[in-house]
Design a protein around this motif. Structure first.
Motif, PDB file in Angstrom:
ATOM      1  N   PRO A  79     -24.721  16.877  46.867  1.00 25.94           N
ATOM      2  CA  PRO A  79     -25.869  16.127  46.400  1.00 25.94           C
ATOM      3  C   PRO A  79     -26.961  16.718  46.160  1.00 25.94           C
ATOM      4  N   GLU A  80     -27.261  18.003  46.695  1.00 28.10           N
ATOM      5  CA  GLU A  80     -28.355  18.858  46.747  1.00 28.10           C
ATOM      6  C   GLU A  80     -28.618  19.088  45.381  1.00 28.10           C
ATOM      7  N   HIS A 106     -29.954  16.643  43.237  1.00 26.81           N
ATOM      8  CA  HIS A 106     -31.314  16.245  43.697  1.00 26.81           C
ATOM      9  C   HIS A 106     -32.291  17.282  42.755  1.00 26.81           C
ATOM     10  N   LYS A 158     -32.547  16.615  39.259  1.00 24.18           N
ATOM     11  CA  LYS A 158     -33.296  15.207  39.029  1.00 24.18           C
ATOM     12  C   LYS A 158     -34.789  15.615  39.239  1.00 24.18           C
ATOM     13  N   THR A 159     -35.140  16.403  40.369  1.00 21.66           N
ATOM     14  CA  THR A 159     -36.636  16.939  40.515  1.00 21.66           C
ATOM     15  C   THR A 159     -36.906  17.850  39.465  1.00 21.66           C
ATOM     16  N   CYS A 163     -40.585  16.845  46.833  1.00 19.94           N
ATOM     17  CA  CYS A 163     -39.232  16.583  46.074  1.00 19.94           C
ATOM     18  C   CYS A 163     -38.257  17.573  46.519  1.00 19.94           C
ATOM     19  N   THR A 198     -35.370  19.286  48.719  1.00 27.38           N
ATOM     20  CA  THR A 198     -34.514  19.240  49.642  1.00 27.38           C
ATOM     21  C   THR A 198     -34.638  19.740  51.082  1.00 27.38           C
ATOM     22  N   LYS A 230     -41.328  12.660  51.286  1.00 28.82           N
ATOM     23  CA  LYS A 230     -39.790  12.882  51.040  1.00 28.82           C
ATOM     24  C   LYS A 230     -39.049  11.604  50.965  1.00 28.82           C
ATOM     25  N   GLU A 255     -36.578  10.235  48.050  1.00 26.71           N
ATOM     26  CA  GLU A 255     -35.086   9.935  48.288  1.00 26.71           C
ATOM     27  C   GLU A 255     -34.659   8.606  47.993  1.00 26.71           C
ATOM     28  N   TYR A 269     -34.966   7.995  44.294  1.00 25.74           N
ATOM     29  CA  TYR A 269     -33.577   8.587  43.765  1.00 25.74           C
ATOM     30  C   TYR A 269     -32.210   7.813  43.936  1.00 25.74           C
ATOM     31  N   SER A 270     -32.365   7.234  45.148  1.00 21.91           N
ATOM     32  CA  SER A 270     -31.082   6.627  45.774  1.00 21.91           C
ATOM     33  C   SER A 270     -31.066   5.121  44.817  1.00 21.91           C
ATOM     34  N   HIS A 296     -29.940   5.428  41.450  1.00 16.14           N
ATOM     35  CA  HIS A 296     -28.535   5.793  41.498  1.00 16.14           C
ATOM     36  C   HIS A 296     -27.597   4.549  41.612  1.00 16.14           C
TER      37      HIS A 296
END
Length: 1900
Positions: free
Chosen positions: A1735-1736, A1739, A1742-1743, A1785, A1787, A1811, A1815, A1818-1819, A1822
């Motif tokens: 997932p990182e 992430h 996307k960042t 942004c 991780t 942060k 998150e 993004y979630s 998603h």
């Protein structure tokens, strides 16, 4: 009669047992209306299945299936469910914090027809889950046929807002396979829906949804690209309110209203049309509908027929001003479909072939919905060739010319529904309104209408738009708020006669003459023949009527021919016949002659008997046809015998003067209809024999009519016409006295004038009588025959002694009676003069007075005195002047005088107090004297309680005084000024009580009491009318039944009221059961209960504490009553509790307590001293608080510590109290709540006396030991305290220093923040309107695509010679076509990137040029970008995927930056722009408040430690008065600056203030202006940064400041245009992007270095002897760190604005931009495709693609979006904020330490919070992003059309060609190597381009 007036169906229902009636179905007052009440209000949709007859109803959370008789077959609950319009389904509570249980409003209810063996289904769409739909079984709606648990965004159908309309229609068409072959049946649903602000905002107004066939991967209800939609430029602007969707012919029509975006921006109604076979919406066209009279908003519609042609009936309402809100003013307008189609086709034709303009040149058609199309001039037959449009035809088309209609019907109540029916060729419209009524309107052929009936269907709610007729057209189904009703279309069958049938004026009804019923036309068998069916609505029609009947009356004793003259008689055949029926007698045959009918009257013996007491009877004569009555007349039958029998006293007179033709036979004593008598002689009726009557008659008395009783008297009678009697039968006189007949023989004597005199024998008349006279009838009898007598023939018998009790009354009897006062024995009496045997008295005795009323009066007189007695005169004149009262005259009043017994006189003034008798003198007799003494007295008023009251009145005043009972109570009246004060109690001598009336003003008024006409007032005392009391608050708002809870009432003027009262209005729960005894049990000592039939009032007095406060204990009520209201009665002011706080007062059941000892209630409760007593109960706090409860244990208080709903804890005394009474030794616990007192049982303390005593020796030993221990402890404590005090002192010192520092920073932050917020409040009023200086799209794109370029390609024009221009443009156009080939484009980009000379700057430039060139095809651009990104992912996956998109190293990465910028422009404009601008302004305001070094850019106020001014500069704020020229006048404007500011800085601050709110590009540059300091008349000094006065030290030259020029606070300055000659030092450079950088340190002038506040620290040429030691340098470096607290202060001040920007960017409360959702979804797909499950990594991708690539760029460069200037000091602050955003942004864990950078330390606490924002952002994306491709495509299409015109594509293509030319051979080689490229001849086409653009010689 029952059968004829009650419908058979109702009779059957009455005869059925109760259980057979369907549940919930009832008959309204109108027995023909059925109804069923349903759940789910408001019910919104109704659907009728024409095949099965079943009904389907949709409402809120409920769905019903019913039979046509309204029996519920199936019921389904559809909600509420967890949902939020902000979230996409499925709803997961963790991901959707705004989710709540939400009601499901039914939005669509449609019938999907079956296909072959497949049955049909019911389509149901609700407002939940973004408006998804289900399919249910038509046979049983509880069976689901289709439902999606995980819908995609293409399946969102209906509006998710209950207030936004949705309509739909199901169509069936054929779909074609590739090659044109018919592929089969395609069933679709066309949906029209309004715009919703929440949820997916990109669903077009009209979409096409798939219903059948559904083959995976296709989904039901999905909106597929090939199915078509109405493309719209702006969803919110084109917010259509849809009303109806219908199919007609080969078209689908939508009816809607919206704001007219083309013309006047007013709301209008439109009809639009679309071919059913058109999947591309090429045929879409719309036309405005005009309903004359200002009716502009459609509410409902129906496609019906009128005069045999289809027509659209629309219910319109007038809008409220320029809003979409409908008013009550409504109308029905109808539009012929032929006319509507004609208008639509005309608009299409004009737009296809005439460029949108009609023959007159006026614009008649245009392109609507803000799309990039326009009307054309195609060939004239285009519409014929392409009736449904094509790719080349313009669309969507709108007509500017409306289709007009005149209202058919208008009303002032808002109409909400319409349907129509055709009956016998007439159109009938049924209209529903908001009041629940159904109106029936007949529509005439000229479209005018007549309202003929209105039926109240449901008073509880308006009629829904779905108004349906059943298949038989007999009933209308009406849906209201919570009820479905079945209303008959007409009530013909309920009209039982012709008159009522024609009176209903119902177009459905008419009278069927020969069938004798009210029916519809087709139900009447002979309706085609004249006069057989009479139409109800025809005004000239009248029933078949008997115009006349001859003879109208006839003797019952003989038969006759009767002739009836009849109007409107229907023609019958020869074989048929009519009959006459007299009442219920057998029918008689009727002979018809034209309009006359003759028949025989009944035989006498058949006639019914004559009614008792009547001499005639009237019988109906009915004309019948086969037992059906056609019409009815009336004939009267009379009986002459009955005429004489009913008038015994004058039989002959009655007979001959009657209205019937009766004659009298005197010898036979018989009244007859014949003209002859058995014994010859006859006396004819006066009609036949005019003149005086010939009847034998006693017509007068010859003797006196006055006959005294007790005296023999002779009566003489006179008669005439008695010669008719020839026999010698004797006559007898008969006198009747009270029913007793006295027969007196009569002697007859005939006189000359042919009359007879009858002398009756002497008789002495006697009878018991109470009055003076009696009228006795007298008549003559001849044998047994009574001779007629005149009706007024009477003897007047009288008795003088009756009622004449004294002399005066006797003598007052009229003289003709002969009554005298006879003084005989045993007592004098009144007798007839001949009966008095003594001498009658000539005079009467003196008057006697028995009573005088009143016995007192005022000195002024003026009151009436009543004297009663006897012999008070024979007439009023006898007592005039003869009455004195206490020696004063009293004037008798004629209206009050009664003969002899009463005198009423008016008291005259006496002047002083007197006492004496009343004397009455009559004639010459001695006066009568009263025994009572009359007193003239002088009443006095002394004082008044209270002396004030409210202006509304109601105050009870007590007036105290002396002799107040003067005169009678009726003589007394009290007044306050002019207002009456109503006396309410019995008045006594010292006190009078009255109740004040209302007054119209406040102030003092005099208190007056009138005693008759005498007036008294209280000296020096006034009653004050004060303002009414006002209650502003009353708490608490609840009590329990026992009452006694204290209500604290707050208000004004409460002390004005004498006795405030709290009242409760109660009603018994069951009035029948609650008997009077039970109701009276509510009474208590302090309460009163007033009954009003079943209502009662319970009251309790209140206590006034002050003018603003009073307390009211709540009255107690019993549980058997229902509390209807509570109010405060403040004298005449009534304040209802509801009006105080907007909510009602509530009574609750009493709280319930359990005994302390629940196991054994009679046993005492054991309590250990030192604890608390816990009392258990229920509902203890429902209407009570702890402060209001008291508890007593015996005779002492038990202090209440805690009270909750189930427990009360109280602390009792330490020792056991005494019992409160003598009933027990132990105390009992009593809890008191208001009036409620509860005894909870006895309490017994646990005693310690049972413990054994400690021996004395042990006690002494323990005491000594304890003393030694205590001494030792004290010594240790003293030593410890001495040491700890020193440490504490040191600690406190350090703490104080820290606190001081913290307080200083905190205070500074607070002060700065307060100043800043004040400034920003002023600013925020500008922002949001024109005050937000957003760049237009062109400037925005230029700055983002080509940052830092002086002249970007967007601003340039193609610079070509005219001779070459056309050829080059043709070549560039071909290049454009090549770029639209994906293979060419990808090959072109990859080839360029492979070249070594193709720099990173070139890559970005080419990417931006491609963005410009392909801006009108963003969908294609996106696809290419995705293709290139896939290649990029492939590369990085092989290396290190986390590094992808980190920098802009490839063309596609810059394309991605540009793509994001395009897609997020509207988000910046609508959401993020405002907080970004507010942050910029906040930073600028804060930075400018402190000194800023003009050379180095360092500032005192900053977030960046490298830009921090670390020296303590002395400065002060200065306010300059700037002269600003505004038009012709010059206005002073105050501007705040610093005395340390350079002149350029001052100019900038002045320009900021003067041009506040104006974009930076529109204000003049500071370099073009000079600052002039003005002092006095001639003192003008031009100030500049550098001039001859500048200070020079060595090689350092200081810039001039206001301090240098010594400009004082308040100085006047002006900005003037700079003259050409003046050349100042330019410290600034202003770039095209709005950046402003400080002067470069290396810039020199004549070898001097410039400085402003601090000199540059890096100086390589400092001599060695001047360089300090390392230690000194370290110290110098260390000391400025103190100023780092300034960063903290700045950060605290700006925190709110930073938060606002971050939240605006990262909030998911509104759906994230579609581009973000789309791209993140793409990245997720890429990760999945390449097996990246870390997932990182995703992430980071996307960042890198959004926050780093776009948002950080915008945060660091607000001038890309906003028209502002970013100085170096502002840029330094923005860099720190941007870095914070980057850190948020990432991780990686955010660790800080001593060595961390200052900016990281600054935001160390905030970054974890940011942060979490990232998150969650993004979630949320998603979890919600799936399936947004189609939405993205429509958005890209919209963006392409919106901004393509801004792009200069030819220049971009020309620039791109330069790169093609540079790498021409490599590109050609790459294209030729590719096999696909060879097939497409890409290299050849590029060579063609080269040939055209620059005449390049190629291998062509």
């Amino acid at each position: 009669m029952l059968a004829s007036s009650t419908p058979l169906s109702v009779l059957l229902l009455l005869l059925l047992p109760p259980s057979s009636l369907p549940a919930d179905v009832g008959l309204t007052l109108d027995p023909s209306v059925q109804r069923v009440d349903l759940q789910g209000a408001p019910l919104s949709h109704l659907l009728l299945n024409g095949v099965s007859g079943h009904l389907y109803v949709g409402g809120v959370d409920h769905l019903y299936q019913l039979t046509s008789d309204l029996v519920v077959m199936s019921h389904v609950k559809t909600g509420p469910h967890l949902d939020s319009p902000d979230c996409l389904p499925p709803i997961v509570p963790q991901d959707c914090p705004s989710a709540r249980p939400t009601h499901n409003h039914n939005k669509l209810l449609l019938l999907e027809p079956g296909q072959g063996v497949e049955p049909g289904s019911l389509i149901v769409c609700g407002s939940l889950y973004q408006g998804i739909c289900d399919k249910r079984s038509l046979a049983n709606i509880s069976q689901l046929i289709y439902q999606t648990s995980n819908p995609v965004d293409t399946q969102y159908v209906a509006a998710n807002d209950p207030r936004v309309s949705t309509v739909a229609v199901v169509i069936t068409t054929e779909y074609k396979q590739e090659g044109g072959a018919v592929g089969g049946v395609l069933r679709l649903m066309l949906v029209g829906r309004g715009y919703t602000s929440k949820g997916p905002g990109d669903i077009p107004p009209i979409t096409t949804r798939r219903l059948f066939p559904v083959v995976p991967p296709r989904r039901a209800f999905s909106q597929e690209e090939e199915l078509g939609k109405l493309v719209v430029g702006s969803y919110s602007e084109y917010n259509n309110h849809f009303v109806k969707a219908v199919t007609y012919g080969n078209h689908v029509y939508f009816l809607f209203s919206r704001r007219d975006m083309w013309h006047k921006k007013e709301y209008r109604t439109y009809a639009s049309r679309l071919c059913t076979s058109d999947r591309s919406f090429y045929s879409y066209v719309e036309v405005p509908l005009l309903c004359q009279g200002g009716y502009n908003l459609a509410q409902a519609a129906w496609l019906g027929h009128h005069s045999g042609k289809p027509a659209l009936f629309v219910v319109m309402a007038a809008g409220q001003a320029s809003t979409p809100v409908a008013t009550g003013r409504s109308a029905l307008c109808a539009y012929g479909m032929a006319e509507l189609d004609g208008m639509l086709q005309r608009a299409q034709e004009v737009c296809y072939t005439e460029g949108g303009r009609g023959s007159s040149g006026q614009e008649e058609a245009y392109i609507e919905y803000a799309v990039s199309s326009k009307c054309l001039k195609l060939p004239k037959d285009s519409l014929y060739e392409y009736p449904c449009g094509g790719e080349h035809t313009p669309n969507p088309i709108a007509s500017t010319v409306p289709l007009p209609a005149t209202p058919t019907f208008t009303t002032t109540i808002q109409l909400t529904a319409v349907t129509t029916a055709t009956e016998a060729g007439h159109t009938v419209a049924f209209l529903g309104d908001q009041g629940g009524r159904l109106h029936k309107v007949l529509v005439h052929s000229n479209w005018s209408g007549d309202l003929y009936s209105s039926v109240l269907v449901d008073s509880g709610g308006g009629v829904s738009a779905d108004l349906l007729l059943d298949d038989s057209q007999q009933h209308v189904f009406v849906l209201t708020r919570n009820r479905l009703s079945k209303v008959p279309v007409s009530s013909c069958e309920r009209q039982t006669d012709c008159q009522s049938c024609l009176a209903v004026k119902d177009p459905y009804c008419g009278w069927c003459v020969l069938e004798g019923r009210c029916s519809r036309k087709h139900q009447c068998e002979r309706h085609m023949q004249p006069n057989h069916w009479l139409w109800s609505f025809e005004p000239t029609n009248q029933c078949v009527t008997v115009q006349s009947l001859q003879p109208a009356n006839h003797s019952k004793d003989e038969q006759t021919q009767v002739t009836l003259s009849v109007i409107q008689l229907p023609v019958i055949t020869e074989a048929e016949s009519l009959s006459c029926v007299f009442q219920l007698l057998p029918p008689q045959p009727a002979i018809v002659t034209g309009t006359s009918i003759t028949c025989q009257s009944p035989a006498p013996e058949l006639l019914p008997p004559m009614p008792t007491g009547s001499d005639h009877m009237t019988l109906p004569v009915s004309l019948t046809f086969d037992h059906v009555t056609i019409t009815t007349g009336h004939m009267t039958f009379y009986d002459c015998g009955a005429v004489s029998r009913l008038n015994q006293s004058s039989q002959c007179l009655a007979c001959v003067s009657s209205r019937w033709r009766c004659n009298w036979c005197p010898l036979d004593q018989h009244c007859t209809h014949n003209h002859s008598c058995p014994n010859q002689h006859i006396i004819l009726n006066q009609r036949d024999s005019p003149g005086p009557s010939s009847c034998p008659l006693v017509f007068a008395l010859q003797s006196s009519a006055l006959v005294p009783l007790g005296l023999r008297t002779t009566v003489v009678l006179k008669g005439r016409n008695l010669d008719v009697f020839k026999d010698n039968v004797p006559y007898v006189c008969v006198v009747e006295i009270e029913g007793v007949q006295f027969n007196l023989t009569a002697a007859v004597e005939k006189t000359q004038d042919n009359t007879h005199t009858f002398t009756c024998s002497h008789h002495q008349f006697q009878y018991e009588v109470s009055q003076l006279q009696y009228l006795a009838p007298v008549y003559l009898r001849r044998g047994e025959r009574r001779i007629d007598a005149s009706p007024d023939l009477r003897l007047q018998l009288y008795d003088c002694s009756a009622g004449q009790s004294d002399c005066s009354q006797c003598r007052a009897v009229p003289e003709e009676y002969g009554c005298v006062w006879c003084p005989g024995s045993p007592a004098p009496s009144c007798l007839f003069n001949q009966s008095c045997f003594s001498i009658p008295a000539d005079t009467c005795p003196p008057p006697q007075i028995t009573q005088v009323l009143p016995v007192s009066g005022p000195l002024e007189g003026g009151i009436l005195l009543t004297v009663t007695g006897s012999n008070l005169g024979m007439r009023y004149q006898d007592v005039v002047g003869g009455v004195t009262v206490a020696g004063m005259q009293c004037l008798p009043q004629p209206e009050g005088y009664q003969i002899s017994t009463r005198v009423v006189c008016e008291l005259q003034p006496s002047g002083k107090q007197r006492v004496g008798p009343v004397l009455v003198t009559v004639g010459t007799t001695s006066p009568g004297r009263s025994k009572q003494k009359f007193t003239y007295q002088d009443p006095q008023l002394l004082d008044l309680v209270p002396d004030k009251g409210p202006v509304s009145g109601g105050t009870r005043l007590t007036i105290r005084g002396r002799q107040l009972l003067t005169g009678q109570t009726s003589d007394l009246s009290a007044f306050l000024g002019q207002q009456p004060c109503y006396i309410v109690e019995e008045v006594n001598d010292t006190q009078l009580v009255c109740q004040t009336g209302s007054s119209n003003r406040t102030g003092g008024v005099t208190v007056r009491v009138l005693f008759g006409k005498a007036e008294r007032s209280i000296p020096n005392v006034m009653f004050r009318y004060l303002d009414d009391p006002v209650v502003t608050d009353a708490t608490p708002a609840e009590s329990f039944y026992a009452g006694g809870r204290v209500i604290m009432v707050m208000g004004r003027n409460l002390d004005v009221v004498q006795q405030p009262i709290i009242s409760v209005w109660v009603e018994p729960v069951d009035v029948q059961r609650v008997k009077r005894k039970r109701r009276l049990a509510l009474l208590s000592a302090k309460q009163q209960l007033v009954f009003n039939s079943t209502m009662a009032t319970v009251s309790q007095p209140c206590s006034v504490l002050s003018s603003s406060q009073m307390t009211c204990p709540t009255p107690s009520v019993t549980p058997e009553v229902k509390v209807k209201g509570v109010w405060f009665q403040l004298d005449n002011v009534r304040v209802h509790y509801e009006t105080i706080k907007g909510r009602s007062f509530t009574y609750y059941p009493n709280p319930h307590f359990f005994p302390l000892n629940r196991e054994a209630p009679d046993a005492p409760y054991r309590f250990k001293p030192g604890g608390v007593i816990a009392v258990e109960g229920q509902d203890l706090t429902r209407a009570m608080t702890r402060q209001e409860v008291t508890a007593r244990l015996g005779d002492q208080e038990c202090e209440v510590k805690t009270l909750d709903n189930t427990h009360l804890y109280c602390e009792p005394p330490e020792s056991q109290p005494m019992s409160a009474d003598d009933s027990s030794e132990l105390p009992s616990l009593q809890v008191v709540m208001g009036n409620l007192q509860v005894d909870l049982g006895l309490v017994q303390y646990d005693s310690d006396s049972l413990l054994p005593l400690v021996p004395l020796a042990a006690q002494i030993g323990l005491g000594a030991g304890a003393a030694v221990i205590i001494l030792s402890v004290l010594v240790i404590i003293l030593m410890y305290r001495r040491k700890s005090k020193q440490a504490l002192r040191d600690y406190k010192k350090v703490l104080l220093q820290l606190e001081t520092l913290e307080i200083n920073v905190g205070d500074q932050c607070r002060k700065e923040f307060t100043d800043l917020m004040t400034e920003m409040m002023d600013l925020s009023s500008d922002v949001g309107g024109p005050g937000l200086p957003l760049l237009d799209y062109r400037m925005y794109a230029e700055r983002v695509f080509f940052p830092g370029q002086q002249v970007a390609p967007l601003s340039r024009q193609l610079d070509l010679p005219d001779s070459r221009r056309q050829t080059v443009e043709q070549g560039l156009q071909q290049l454009n076509n090549l770029l639209n080939n994906r293979l060419f484009l990808t090959r072109f980009i990859h080839t360029l990137e492979a070249q070594q000379g193709f720099s990173q700057r070139d890559r970005g430039y080419v990417a931006s040029l491609l963005t410009m060139a392909l801006h009108d095809k963003l969908e294609y651009f996106t696809e290419v970008m995705k293709c290139l990104l896939q290649d990029l992912v492939q590369q990085y996956v092989a290396k290190n995927p986390k590094l992808m998109l980190r920098r802009t190293e490839t063309v596609v990465e810059k394309m991605l930056t540009n793509w994001m910028s395009i897609c997020l422009y509207s988000f910046l404009k609508e959401v993020a722009g405002e907080p970004l601008y507010m942050l910029y302004r906040a930073i600028k305001y804060q930075v400018d408040k402190g000194p800023v070094d003009a050379v180095t850019g360092k500032a005192k106020r900053t977030l960046n430690d490298s830009h921090l001014l670390r020296e303590d500069i002395d400065y002060c704020a200065v306010t300059l008065t700037v002269l600003v020229k505004n038009g012709a006048e010059v206005q002073p404007c105050p501007v705040k600056v610093l005395d340390t500011d350079t002149i350029t800085q001052v100019k900038d601050k002045i320009l900021d203030q003067v041009y506040r709110g104006a974009p930076f590009s529109q204000r003049p540059a500071a370099d073009n202006l000079d600052l002039e300091w003005r002092s006095g008349q001639a003192g003008h000094l031009t100030l500049s940064d550098d001039d001859v006065t500048a200070v020079v030290h060595g090689r350092w030259k200081r810039l001039n400041t206001l301090q240098h020029y010594k400009v004082p606070d308040g100085a006047t300055v002006a900005l003037i245009p700079r003259s050409q000659s003046s050349s100042g030092l330019r410290v600034n450079q202003v770039f095209q992007t709005g950046e402003k950088t400080p002067m470069l340190e290396g810039e020199e002038e004549e070898g001097l270095r410039l400085w402003h506040l601090v000199k540059s620290s890096e100086d390589p040429e400092i001599p060695k002897h001047r360089k300090s030691s390392m230690r000194e340098r370290e110290r110098a470096k260390a000391i400025p760190e103190i100023y780092l607290t300034r960063l903290l202060s700045m950060k605290g001040t700006l925190q709110k604005f930073v938060d606002d920007v971050f939240v605006a960017i990262l909030s998911t409360k509104r759906p994230p931009p579609i581009a973000v959702r789309f791209f993140f979804d793409f990245l997720d797909d890429m990760a999945e495709k390449h097996g990246i499950d870390d997932p990182e990594t995703v992430h980071i991708w996307k960042t890198n693609s959004l926050p780093l690539r776009f948002w950080v760029n915008i945060l660091k460069n607000p001038q890309f979006v906003l028209d502002v200037q970013v100085t170096d000091s502002i840029d330094a602050v923005l860099s720190v904020i941007a870095q914070t955003f980057i850190d948020s942004c990432t991780t990686s864990e955010h660790k800080v330490g001593r060595d961390s950078p200052v900016n990281k330390l600054l935001y160390a606490r905030e970054i974890p919070r940011y942060k979490q924002l990232v998150e969650r952002y993004y979630s949320d994306i998603h979890s919600a992003a799936s399936g947004c491709y189609q939405e993205m495509n429509s958005t890209l299409t919209e963006l392409s059309g919106s901004f393509a015109s801004e792009m200069n594509s030819l220049v971009a293509l020309h620039e791109l060609y330069k790169y093609i030319n540079k790498y021409y051979d490599q590109i050609i080689m790459s294209l030729e190597e590719d096999s696909s490229g060879q097939k497409m001849q890409l290299a050849y086409r590029l060579q063609q381009v080269a040939a055209l653009v620059e005449n390049k010689v190629t291998d062509l």
